[in-house]
Write a protein that holds these residues in place. Sequence first.
Motif, PDB file in Angstrom:
ATOM      1  N   GLY A 156      16.900   9.998   4.825  1.00  0.00           N
ATOM      2  CA  GLY A 156      17.211  10.938   5.607  1.00  0.00           C
ATOM      3  C   GLY A 156      16.022  11.923   5.324  1.00  0.00           C
ATOM      4  N   ASP A 157      14.908  12.016   4.311  1.00  0.00           N
ATOM      5  CA  ASP A 157      14.320  12.260   4.117  1.00  0.00           C
ATOM      6  C   ASP A 157      13.127  12.186   4.751  1.00  0.00           C
ATOM      7  OD1 ASP A 157      15.272  14.134   2.402  1.00  0.00           O
ATOM      8  OD2 ASP A 157      14.367  12.907   0.625  1.00  0.00           O
ATOM      9  N   VAL A 158      12.913  10.800   6.177  1.00  0.00           N
ATOM     10  CA  VAL A 158      11.400  10.349   6.511  1.00  0.00           C
ATOM     11  C   VAL A 158      12.551  10.095   8.306  1.00  0.00           C
ATOM     12  CG1 VAL A 158      10.901   9.198   4.956  1.00  0.00           C
ATOM     13  CG2 VAL A 158      11.958   8.275   6.239  1.00  0.00           C
ATOM     14  N   TYR A 178       0.718  -1.141   0.161  1.00  0.00           N
ATOM     15  CA  TYR A 178      -0.289  -0.292  -0.329  1.00  0.00           C
ATOM     16  C   TYR A 178       0.577   1.219   0.240  1.00  0.00           C
ATOM     17  CZ  TYR A 178       0.819  -0.075   4.633  1.00  0.00           C
ATOM     18  OH  TYR A 178       1.868   0.170   6.624  1.00  0.00           O
ATOM     19  N   GLU A 179      -0.083   2.015  -0.918  1.00  0.00           N
ATOM     20  CA  GLU A 179       1.222   3.550  -0.338  1.00  0.00           C
ATOM     21  C   GLU A 179       0.331   4.437   0.740  1.00  0.00           C
ATOM     22  OE1 GLU A 179       2.212   5.274  -3.566  1.00  0.00           O
ATOM     23  OE2 GLU A 179       1.197   3.612  -5.310  1.00  0.00           O
ATOM     24  N   ARG A 180       1.603   5.835   1.135  1.00  0.00           N
ATOM     25  CA  ARG A 180       1.249   6.182   2.264  1.00  0.00           C
ATOM     26  C   ARG A 180       2.171   7.248   2.071  1.00  0.00           C
ATOM     27  NH1 ARG A 180       0.949   3.248   8.171  1.00  0.00           N
ATOM     28  NH2 ARG A 180      -1.317   2.442   7.132  1.00  0.00           N
ATOM     29  N   ARG A 181       1.365   8.818   2.797  1.00  0.00           N
ATOM     30  CA  ARG A 181       2.299   9.725   2.252  1.00  0.00           C
ATOM     31  C   ARG A 181       3.378   9.807   1.678  1.00  0.00           C
ATOM     32  NH1 ARG A 181       4.209  11.446   8.756  1.00  0.00           N
ATOM     33  NH2 ARG A 181       4.943   9.325   8.577  1.00  0.00           N
ATOM     34  N   GLY A 182       2.941   9.172   0.726  1.00  0.00           N
ATOM     35  CA  GLY A 182       4.368   9.181  -0.545  1.00  0.00           C
ATOM     36  C   GLY A 182       5.124   8.073  -1.068  1.00  0.00           C
ATOM     37  N   GLN A 183       4.711   7.055   0.049  1.00  0.00           N
ATOM     38  CA  GLN A 183       6.006   6.154   0.259  1.00  0.00           C
ATOM     39  C   GLN A 183       5.471   4.422   0.207  1.00  0.00           C
ATOM     40  OE1 GLN A 183       9.240   6.469   1.132  1.00  0.00           O
ATOM     41  NE2 GLN A 183       9.297   9.220   1.494  1.00  0.00           N
ATOM     42  N   GLY A 184       5.802   3.482  -1.000  1.00  0.00           N
ATOM     43  CA  GLY A 184       5.243   2.197  -0.594  1.00  0.00           C
ATOM     44  C   GLY A 184       5.679   1.552   0.562  1.00  0.00           C
ATOM     45  N   TYR A 185       4.657   1.055   1.036  1.00  0.00           N
ATOM     46  CA  TYR A 185       5.061  -0.030   2.039  1.00  0.00           C
ATOM     47  C   TYR A 185       4.345  -1.089   1.810  1.00  0.00           C
ATOM     48  CZ  TYR A 185       4.986   3.976   5.229  1.00  0.00           C
ATOM     49  OH  TYR A 185       5.324   5.145   5.498  1.00  0.00           O
ATOM     50  N   VAL A 186       5.528  -2.472   2.663  1.00  0.00           N
ATOM     51  CA  VAL A 186       4.836  -4.210   1.797  1.00  0.00           C
ATOM     52  C   VAL A 186       5.033  -4.679   3.376  1.00  0.00           C
ATOM     53  CG1 VAL A 186       7.212  -4.529   1.421  1.00  0.00           C
ATOM     54  CG2 VAL A 186       5.551  -5.650   0.535  1.00  0.00           C
ATOM     55  N   VAL A 187       4.530  -5.255   3.112  1.00  0.00           N
ATOM     56  CA  VAL A 187       3.843  -6.324   4.697  1.00  0.00           C
ATOM     57  C   VAL A 187       4.681  -7.875   4.466  1.00  0.00           C
ATOM     58  CG1 VAL A 187       2.654  -7.098   5.993  1.00  0.00           C
ATOM     59  CG2 VAL A 187       2.024  -5.200   6.059  1.00  0.00           C
ATOM     60  N   MET A 188       5.050  -7.509   4.787  1.00  0.00           N
ATOM     61  CA  MET A 188       5.624  -9.676   5.381  1.00  0.00           C
ATOM     62  C   MET A 188       5.683 -10.534   6.310  1.00  0.00           C
ATOM     63  SD  MET A 188       9.536 -11.392   5.062  1.00  0.00           S
ATOM     64  CE  MET A 188      10.304 -10.231   3.943  1.00  0.00           C
ATOM     65  N   GLU A 189       4.984 -11.456   5.540  1.00  0.00           N
ATOM     66  CA  GLU A 189       4.928 -12.501   6.731  1.00  0.00           C
ATOM     67  C   GLU A 189       5.350 -13.868   6.920  1.00  0.00           C
ATOM     68  OE1 GLU A 189       0.653 -13.844   6.970  1.00  0.00           O
ATOM     69  OE2 GLU A 189      -0.026 -11.439   7.666  1.00  0.00           O
ATOM     70  N   ALA A 190       6.244 -14.024   7.619  1.00  0.00           N
ATOM     71  CA  ALA A 190       7.775 -15.693   7.702  1.00  0.00           C
ATOM     72  C   ALA A 190       7.487 -16.370   8.818  1.00  0.00           C
ATOM     73  CB  ALA A 190       8.619 -14.298   6.757  1.00  0.00           C
ATOM     74  N   SER A 191       8.262 -17.094   8.801  1.00  0.00           N
ATOM     75  CA  SER A 191       8.373 -17.900   9.478  1.00  0.00           C
ATOM     76  C   SER A 191      10.066 -18.560   9.728  1.00  0.00           C
ATOM     77  CB  SER A 191       7.155 -18.702  10.043  1.00  0.00           C
ATOM     78  OG  SER A 191       7.347 -20.268   8.542  1.00  0.00           O
TER      79      SER A 191
END
Length: 336
Positions: A165-167, A129-142
């Motif tokens: 440095g910008d965030v 998903y995108e939020r405040r101009g940044q692209g986020y990704v969610v990982m589930e692992a084991s």
Amino acid sequence: MIPATRDLTDPRRALEVDDLEAGLKEPEFDRLEIPEALGPVTVVVDDHKIKRFAFTQDDHHDWHLRASPFGGRRIAHASLLGNDLVQLFTTVYAASRVVGLHTEEQLWFDSPAYLDEEVTLSGTYTEAYERRGQGYVVMEASATGADGRSILRHRGVEILRTRPGDVAGRGSATPTAVDERVTGEVADDAPGLDASCPAPGQVLPALEKTFTTEQAAVFSRIGEYVRNIHNDLDLARAAGMRVPIVQGQQQFAAIAELLTREFGTGFLAGGWLRVKFLKTVDVHEPIRVRGVVTSVEDGRVQMQVWVRRADGALSAAGWASAAAPSESSVSTETEQ
């Protein structure tokens, strides 16, 4: 069949391979596939891997280097495999071209990994998903033991590519409305933790750390020839930092160390830790890890935990739980 090694990738390949990241995808948000399988990879929790982690964390607890309550066997540090799980995406994406930022980490500690055990790591990118101009990704692992038991379960959130440095100044993550706010403030007269009888309001003893350039570099896979903002000065400066920054996962491991020392087997086999990373930490910058008990219900201790930088700002904040310890399961300081 190529035998498993202690690392996600075998650095010995450099003897024969010119480009160690040939064929891997560019770590860009628009190249994500949801869902996307990551791994599996089998790693060996050998003596070197344990001692290397002990060096990066300055955590030389007896249970990892000599013997533990788990049948007298040496065990891995609680979050030793945590960074391997976080880095699983580099089995698909080029690690040295990543300029990301870890914003949230969550681990369920189901059982310890034993010395010389082969552990299988596997994961999936489940959401983007995108939020405040940044692209986020969610990982589930084991991480799964050789006998099929669950060792760790992981859920992490990362900005795939950014300019840290910008965030960094605004905080890379903030608690949401549904989260219990963590202020990192405790009263001067707050009681210390009584591990044999924990109660709300008791404060965990402070754990102080200063991660050096060498410790951060080793933690961040310099031994696999991976270059990133945690182990390379030029890349850190290109990303807007003056010096390399400590991985959020390395701070997470410091919190896990504190919880291991105070709750022992009650954390190592049945603990839980969720942390949001708020501000960056430079190498050589002192940090202080603390926590407070918020409730004790149904045999479990619920806590808030946090990491504070030398300037007083919170760099990480989160929540944890462990089984209420008995006298026999509480870890104590050991002879060095």
